[in-house]
Write an enzyme that holds these catalytic residues in place. Structure first.
Site: not given
Length: 346
Positions: A148, A146, A120, A177, A227, A250, A179
């Site tokens: 951010k 998860k 989630a 994450d 990722d 992905k 990013n």
């Protein structure tokens, strides 16, 4: 082969590095000779542009007519037009599975899992809000949440993770994450703060092309997941410098279901743990990714619980999240009911 333009409205705007997206636009790829349907939904910053995807799919139609599906697929470069290639590959594997009377998962592996665990995503809000969302996810049956991170100071992000851990207890997994928001020094400070909170992994802490930096962050108490790096570097390059513990794949960004599976198997051979996620896709691509994860027996939560990010979809969801897992449809192919196919917004 037919190519139909489609557009899916999002439930709320999606902020990306290239701007805010309110709709996911792309194409459904259909095979004329027998049922088989794929999804090509390019996402700026991750794949080719919408116009490039359209152009290459239109060109591919003539290649299919003249030289067949396999040749057409081989001529699509996964590094240049991954979304287009994903759409055709998905249509082909869907057709093969339907003709064999098998689910897509069973066509990829004779003994697939019956369900796939999913995480989630509880966002990037302040500590109290994030903790409340995490608690609600755990109450709903999720075992992994998860967050951010990277938009705030490291101290603030550590406080947010601490609030989540205090709210959900020691058992559920917490992953974050970034990013690519941090420098190596920032990431080291973050790991020092997050390791005592039992964070399972940090996804993409550094810039996508900084493999040496990621390698230097490993073995500090929190696993490193890559990722965005797959947009810039090959798997061989990642493996060569031992830049990661986990690989986030992905299929729609690497050029198809079968290519994503090959990459996952290669990663496993080198003791790199694969998980799968989507680019906020429709029911065909999303459900196919569930089949893919099931074919590999993935038991680490995947980022596939994204149906709620869409305000509408192409057809009813055959794999809704239940107690933190997504069931694998056992009907032939992807398992989406083509008789109930619709164009969102009609």
């Amino acid at each position: 082969m037919e190519v139909d333009p489609v557009s899916l409205p999002l439930a709320s705007p999606l902020s990306t590095a290239t701007g805010t997206i309110e709709r996911r636009e792309g194409f459904l790829v259909r095979l004329e000779d027998s049922p088989g349907i794929g999804e090509a939904m390019p996402l700026p910053g991750w794949t080719e542009s919408l116009e490039d995807c359209r152009e290459v799919l239109e060109t591919t139609k003539s290649v299919v007519r003249k030289r067949g599906l396999d040749t057409a697929l081989d001529e699509l470069d996964p590094s240049e037009t991954p979304a287009a290639r994903h759409g055709l590959d998905l249509a082909i594997v869907d057709r093969h599975a339907r003709e064999a009377g098998q689910s897509l998962a069973a066509s990829l592996d004779p003994s697939p899992s019956q369900s796939v665990p999913v995480n989630a995503t509880v966002g990037d809000g302040p500590p109290e809000e994030t903790a409340e969302r995490a608690s609600a996810a755990i109450d709903a049956g999720f075992e992994t949440v998860k967050l951010k991170v990277g938009a705030r100071s490291i101290g603030e992000d550590v406080s947010r993770v601490r609030a989540v851990r205090d709210a959900i207890g020691p058992k559920p997994q917490v992953r974050v994450d970034a990013n690519a928001a941090w420098t190596v020094a920032d990431a080291r400070r973050a790991i020092d703060g997050l390791a005592p909170l039992d964070v399972s992994y940090i996804e993409q802490p550094l810039a996508a092309d900084d493999l040496d930096g990621h390698a230097a962050l490993r073995d500090r108490g929190v696993e490193i997941a890559l990722d965005e790096s797959l947009r810039k570097r090959t798997l061989d390059e990642i493996l060569a410098v031992e830049a990661a513990d986990v690989l986030v794949l992905k299929p729609m960004a690497v050029g198809g279901i079968r290519r994503a599976r090959t990459l996952a198997l290669e990663a496993r051979q080198q003791h790199l743990d694969p998980v799968f996620s989507t680019t906020i896709d429709g029911v065909f691509a999303r459900t196919a990714c569930v089949h893919l994860a099931a074919s590999l027996g993935i038991e680490r939560a995947c980022g596939l619980a994204t149906a709620d990010r869409l305000a509408d979809d192409f057809a009813p969801d055959p794999a809704p999240v239940l107690d933190g897992r997504m069931p694998v449809p056992d009907s032939p192919g992807i398992g989406v009911d083509l008789d109930r196919l619709q164009t969102p917004g009609e």
